[in-house]
Write a protein that holds these residues in place. Structure first.
Motif, PDB file in Angstrom:
ATOM      1  N   GLU A 132       0.750  -1.225   0.186  1.00  0.00           N
ATOM      2  CA  GLU A 132       0.046  -0.133   0.118  1.00  0.00           C
ATOM      3  C   GLU A 132       0.880   1.331  -0.042  1.00  0.00           C
ATOM      4  OE1 GLU A 132      -3.930   0.642   0.568  1.00  0.00           O
ATOM      5  OE2 GLU A 132      -3.119  -0.355  -0.979  1.00  0.00           O
ATOM      6  N   ASP A 133       2.019   1.121   0.506  1.00  0.00           N
ATOM      7  CA  ASP A 133       2.831   2.350   0.601  1.00  0.00           C
ATOM      8  C   ASP A 133       3.709   2.575  -0.802  1.00  0.00           C
ATOM      9  OD1 ASP A 133       2.646   2.732   3.465  1.00  0.00           O
ATOM     10  OD2 ASP A 133       4.328   1.734   3.981  1.00  0.00           O
ATOM     11  N   THR A 134       3.562   1.795  -1.602  1.00  0.00           N
ATOM     12  CA  THR A 134       4.025   1.972  -2.916  1.00  0.00           C
ATOM     13  C   THR A 134       3.492   3.104  -3.611  1.00  0.00           C
ATOM     14  OG1 THR A 134       4.296  -0.469  -3.335  1.00  0.00           O
ATOM     15  CG2 THR A 134       4.328   0.924  -5.407  1.00  0.00           C
ATOM     16  N   GLN A 135       4.344   4.064  -4.374  1.00  0.00           N
ATOM     17  CA  GLN A 135       4.045   5.226  -4.961  1.00  0.00           C
ATOM     18  C   GLN A 135       4.688   5.537  -6.203  1.00  0.00           C
ATOM     19  OE1 GLN A 135       0.882   6.822  -3.804  1.00  0.00           O
ATOM     20  NE2 GLN A 135       1.071   7.700  -5.949  1.00  0.00           N
ATOM     21  N   ILE A 136       3.925   5.493  -7.255  1.00  0.00           N
ATOM     22  CA  ILE A 136       4.853   5.890  -8.609  1.00  0.00           C
ATOM     23  C   ILE A 136       4.279   7.029  -9.093  1.00  0.00           C
ATOM     24  CG2 ILE A 136       5.096   4.908 -10.995  1.00  0.00           C
ATOM     25  CD1 ILE A 136       5.902   3.057  -8.402  1.00  0.00           C
ATOM     26  N   TYR A 137       5.190   7.902  -9.268  1.00  0.00           N
ATOM     27  CA  TYR A 137       4.782   9.323  -9.797  1.00  0.00           C
ATOM     28  C   TYR A 137       5.194   9.325 -11.411  1.00  0.00           C
ATOM     29  CZ  TYR A 137       4.593  10.329  -5.022  1.00  0.00           C
ATOM     30  OH  TYR A 137       4.252  10.584  -3.426  1.00  0.00           O
ATOM     31  N   VAL A 138       4.301   9.862 -12.198  1.00  0.00           N
ATOM     32  CA  VAL A 138       4.490  10.132 -13.518  1.00  0.00           C
ATOM     33  C   VAL A 138       4.655  11.511 -13.625  1.00  0.00           C
ATOM     34  CG1 VAL A 138       3.789   9.677 -16.066  1.00  0.00           C
ATOM     35  CG2 VAL A 138       3.248   7.943 -14.075  1.00  0.00           C
ATOM     36  N   CYS A 139       5.847  12.220 -14.104  1.00  0.00           N
ATOM     37  CA  CYS A 139       5.965  13.442 -14.295  1.00  0.00           C
ATOM     38  C   CYS A 139       6.114  13.912 -16.040  1.00  0.00           C
ATOM     39  CB  CYS A 139       7.190  14.126 -13.401  1.00  0.00           C
ATOM     40  SG  CYS A 139       7.402  15.785 -13.613  1.00  0.00           S
ATOM     41  N   ASP A 140       5.485  14.612 -16.358  1.00  0.00           N
ATOM     42  CA  ASP A 140       5.623  14.974 -17.581  1.00  0.00           C
ATOM     43  C   ASP A 140       5.305  16.491 -17.940  1.00  0.00           C
ATOM     44  OD1 ASP A 140       5.478  13.023 -20.761  1.00  0.00           O
ATOM     45  OD2 ASP A 140       5.350  15.291 -20.595  1.00  0.00           O
ATOM     46  N   ILE A 141       5.927  17.088 -18.762  1.00  0.00           N
ATOM     47  CA  ILE A 141       5.733  18.597 -18.833  1.00  0.00           C
ATOM     48  C   ILE A 141       4.450  19.026 -19.889  1.00  0.00           C
ATOM     49  CG2 ILE A 141       7.156  19.018 -21.179  1.00  0.00           C
ATOM     50  CD1 ILE A 141       8.211  21.549 -19.629  1.00  0.00           C
ATOM     51  N   ASN A 142       4.224  17.876 -20.545  1.00  0.00           N
ATOM     52  CA  ASN A 142       3.037  18.141 -21.617  1.00  0.00           C
ATOM     53  C   ASN A 142       1.744  17.586 -21.070  1.00  0.00           C
ATOM     54  OD1 ASN A 142       1.686  17.272 -24.030  1.00  0.00           O
ATOM     55  ND2 ASN A 142       3.265  18.420 -24.752  1.00  0.00           N
ATOM     56  N   SER A 143       0.650  18.336 -20.843  1.00  0.00           N
ATOM     57  CA  SER A 143      -0.602  18.042 -20.555  1.00  0.00           C
ATOM     58  C   SER A 143      -1.279  16.870 -21.484  1.00  0.00           C
ATOM     59  CB  SER A 143      -1.441  19.050 -20.136  1.00  0.00           C
ATOM     60  OG  SER A 143      -1.621  19.887 -21.319  1.00  0.00           O
ATOM     61  N   ASN A 144      -1.056  17.037 -22.634  1.00  0.00           N
ATOM     62  CA  ASN A 144      -1.752  16.450 -23.693  1.00  0.00           C
ATOM     63  C   ASN A 144      -0.953  14.858 -23.641  1.00  0.00           C
ATOM     64  OD1 ASN A 144      -3.317  18.040 -25.457  1.00  0.00           O
ATOM     65  ND2 ASN A 144      -1.312  18.908 -25.452  1.00  0.00           N
ATOM     66  N   MET A 145       0.086  14.641 -23.227  1.00  0.00           N
ATOM     67  CA  MET A 145       0.819  13.308 -22.952  1.00  0.00           C
ATOM     68  C   MET A 145       0.355  12.925 -21.767  1.00  0.00           C
ATOM     69  SD  MET A 145       2.893  12.733 -25.671  1.00  0.00           S
ATOM     70  CE  MET A 145       3.970  11.205 -25.328  1.00  0.00           C
ATOM     71  N   LEU A 146       0.089  13.474 -20.634  1.00  0.00           N
ATOM     72  CA  LEU A 146      -0.437  13.013 -19.428  1.00  0.00           C
ATOM     73  C   LEU A 146      -1.760  12.544 -19.525  1.00  0.00           C
ATOM     74  CD1 LEU A 146       0.964  15.805 -16.855  1.00  0.00           C
ATOM     75  CD2 LEU A 146       1.506  13.287 -16.915  1.00  0.00           C
ATOM     76  N   ASN A 147      -2.724  13.176 -20.280  1.00  0.00           N
ATOM     77  CA  ASN A 147      -4.006  13.066 -20.258  1.00  0.00           C
ATOM     78  C   ASN A 147      -4.212  11.613 -21.323  1.00  0.00           C
ATOM     79  OD1 ASN A 147      -5.047  15.251 -19.349  1.00  0.00           O
ATOM     80  ND2 ASN A 147      -5.359  16.346 -21.273  1.00  0.00           N
ATOM     81  N   VAL A 148      -3.244  11.282 -22.076  1.00  0.00           N
ATOM     82  CA  VAL A 148      -3.277   9.882 -22.664  1.00  0.00           C
ATOM     83  C   VAL A 148      -3.177   9.008 -21.557  1.00  0.00           C
ATOM     84  CG1 VAL A 148      -1.970   8.508 -24.515  1.00  0.00           C
ATOM     85  CG2 VAL A 148      -2.444  10.752 -24.945  1.00  0.00           C
ATOM     86  N   GLY A 149      -2.045   9.445 -20.787  1.00  0.00           N
ATOM     87  CA  GLY A 149      -1.752   8.433 -19.779  1.00  0.00           C
ATOM     88  C   GLY A 149      -2.776   7.870 -18.511  1.00  0.00           C
ATOM     89  N   LYS A 150      -3.428   8.986 -18.353  1.00  0.00           N
ATOM     90  CA  LYS A 150      -4.767   8.844 -17.328  1.00  0.00           C
ATOM     91  C   LYS A 150      -5.579   8.163 -17.922  1.00  0.00           C
ATOM     92  CE  LYS A 150      -3.909  13.349 -15.203  1.00  0.00           C
ATOM     93  NZ  LYS A 150      -4.231  14.873 -14.858  1.00  0.00           N
ATOM     94  N   LYS A 151      -5.973   8.390 -19.274  1.00  0.00           N
ATOM     95  CA  LYS A 151      -7.039   7.604 -19.732  1.00  0.00           C
ATOM     96  C   LYS A 151      -6.636   6.095 -19.877  1.00  0.00           C
ATOM     97  CE  LYS A 151      -9.607   7.072 -24.250  1.00  0.00           C
ATOM     98  NZ  LYS A 151      -9.685   7.499 -25.696  1.00  0.00           N
ATOM     99  N   ARG A 152      -5.594   5.685 -20.138  1.00  0.00           N
ATOM    100  CA  ARG A 152      -5.087   4.472 -20.238  1.00  0.00           C
ATOM    101  C   ARG A 152      -4.919   3.723 -18.966  1.00  0.00           C
ATOM    102  NH1 ARG A 152       0.537   3.909 -22.936  1.00  0.00           N
ATOM    103  NH2 ARG A 152       0.026   1.737 -22.618  1.00  0.00           N
ATOM    104  N   ALA A 153      -4.646   4.570 -17.877  1.00  0.00           N
ATOM    105  CA  ALA A 153      -4.632   4.022 -16.626  1.00  0.00           C
ATOM    106  C   ALA A 153      -6.036   3.793 -16.047  1.00  0.00           C
ATOM    107  CB  ALA A 153      -4.014   5.243 -15.605  1.00  0.00           C
ATOM    108  N   SER A 154      -7.055   4.631 -16.447  1.00  0.00           N
ATOM    109  CA  SER A 154      -8.426   4.288 -16.017  1.00  0.00           C
ATOM    110  C   SER A 154      -9.090   3.037 -16.831  1.00  0.00           C
ATOM    111  CB  SER A 154      -9.149   5.694 -16.493  1.00  0.00           C
ATOM    112  OG  SER A 154     -10.528   5.157 -16.443  1.00  0.00           O
ATOM    113  N   GLU A 155      -8.688   2.831 -17.950  1.00  0.00           N
ATOM    114  CA  GLU A 155      -8.925   1.736 -18.621  1.00  0.00           C
ATOM    115  C   GLU A 155      -8.418   0.375 -17.979  1.00  0.00           C
ATOM    116  OE1 GLU A 155      -7.453   2.574 -22.631  1.00  0.00           O
ATOM    117  OE2 GLU A 155      -9.176   3.826 -23.134  1.00  0.00           O
TER     118      GLU A 155
END
Length: 298
Positions: A132-155
């Motif tokens: 439960e303590d595991t934490q992965i942070y995804v850092c990207d300067i581009n919001s469009n790339m992050l939105n792609v990742g968030k959508k994939r994570a939700s899926e």
């Protein structure tokens, strides 16, 4: 790498694809740009303050087709390269890990999958406090790339904030505390930053003592015949593929050029060492098309 030297090593078919930057007048322009704190954007020289905007435009343009293009350009090999990166990282339950320039989530998902696999084997499927303590942070300067990742994570069924967090941020000025991460990865991203040495310094800063830095990056081919074939493929096929699939030849022309401008394996290893890391190693894959660099903060 000097452009004149690079052009001399390319075959005639790929040489004509290089921008005409070797005339005396362009050499003078190059010098004047350097004196005004210029940096490279592919084979172009631009003021430092403009590069991040130009790179941002590239990734905003390619975000929706990024994973498809990666599969096509590498014939699916990028998946194996990322698997090798995770194997070298050796993630563990309870770790705090930062993946930079990883907006689509490809590396972060692999880290979590590996941790889940380790946890379930060790605890026979029981979720522990450590997991439960595991934490992965995804850092990207581009919001469009992050939105792609968030959508994939939700899926994939990942809830935002539960072991996986998405942060819009700059690799050269991370918002994380000193000594807060067990691991740091950056895949196919460090060549796009304006100041590589600043990104490396930030990676060192946020890692704990004993924390590991790993970088997966397209690099310099060390087999002469293969290099000529690779150059022709890079400058002829990839931009055309980008135009056909993504409707964007220019962005993929930049991506190819940015690879050629990136320091070779030995020079990049020295840059990692200069940032303070110890135990520097690199592993060439596919004859140097890709290299995985690693180091430890002691």
């Amino acid at each position: 790498m000097a452009l004149r030297a690079a052009a001399g090593r390319l075959g005639s078919s790929s040489r004509r694809l290089l921008p005409v930057l070797l005339s005396p007048s362009s050499t003078n322009d190059h010098k004047s740009f350097l004196h005004s704190h210029a940096t490279s954007f592919g084979y172009k020289h631009v003021p430092e303050e403009e590069k991040s905007k130009l790179v941002g435009n590239v990734f905003s343009s390619v975000a929706s087709s990024y994973d498809v293009m990666n599969d096509l350009m590498s014939v699916g090999l990028h998946r194996l390269w990322k698997d090798r990166l995770i194997s070298k990282l050796n993630p563990f339950p309870g770790m705090k890990h930062l993946d930079v320039a990883g907006g689509t989530g490809d590396v972060a998902f692999r880290v979590l999958d590996r941790i889940n696999s380790v946890s379930h084997r060790a605890m026979q499927g029981t979720l522990t406090d450590i997991e439960e303590d595991t934490q992965i942070y995804v850092c990207d300067i581009n919001s469009n790339m992050l939105n792609v990742g968030k959508k994939r994570a939700s899926e994939r069924g990942y809830k935002e904030g539960h072991r996986l967090s998405w942060i819009q941020g700059d690799a050269e000025a991370l918002s994380f505390e000193d000594g807060s991460m067990d691991g740091y990865t950056i895949a196919f991203g460090i060549r796009n930053v304006t100041h590589i040495e600043k990104a490396l310094s930030e990676a060192y800063r946020v890692l704990k003592r004993g924390g590991r830095f790993l970088c997966l990056e397209l690099s310099h081919v060390d087999v002469p015949l293969f290099k000529e074939i690779y150059d022709v493929y890079s400058f002829s096929v990839i931009p055309a593929m980008g135009e056909l699939v993504a409707g964007d030849r220019q962005s993929y022309q930049y991506l190819v050029e940015s690879i050629r401008r990136f320091p070779n394996q030995e020079k990049f290893s020295q840059m990692i060492k200069d940032a303070g890391f110890e135990g520097i190693e690199y592993e060439n894959l596919v004859g140097g098309v890709v290299a995985i660099h690693s180091g430890v903060k002691l």
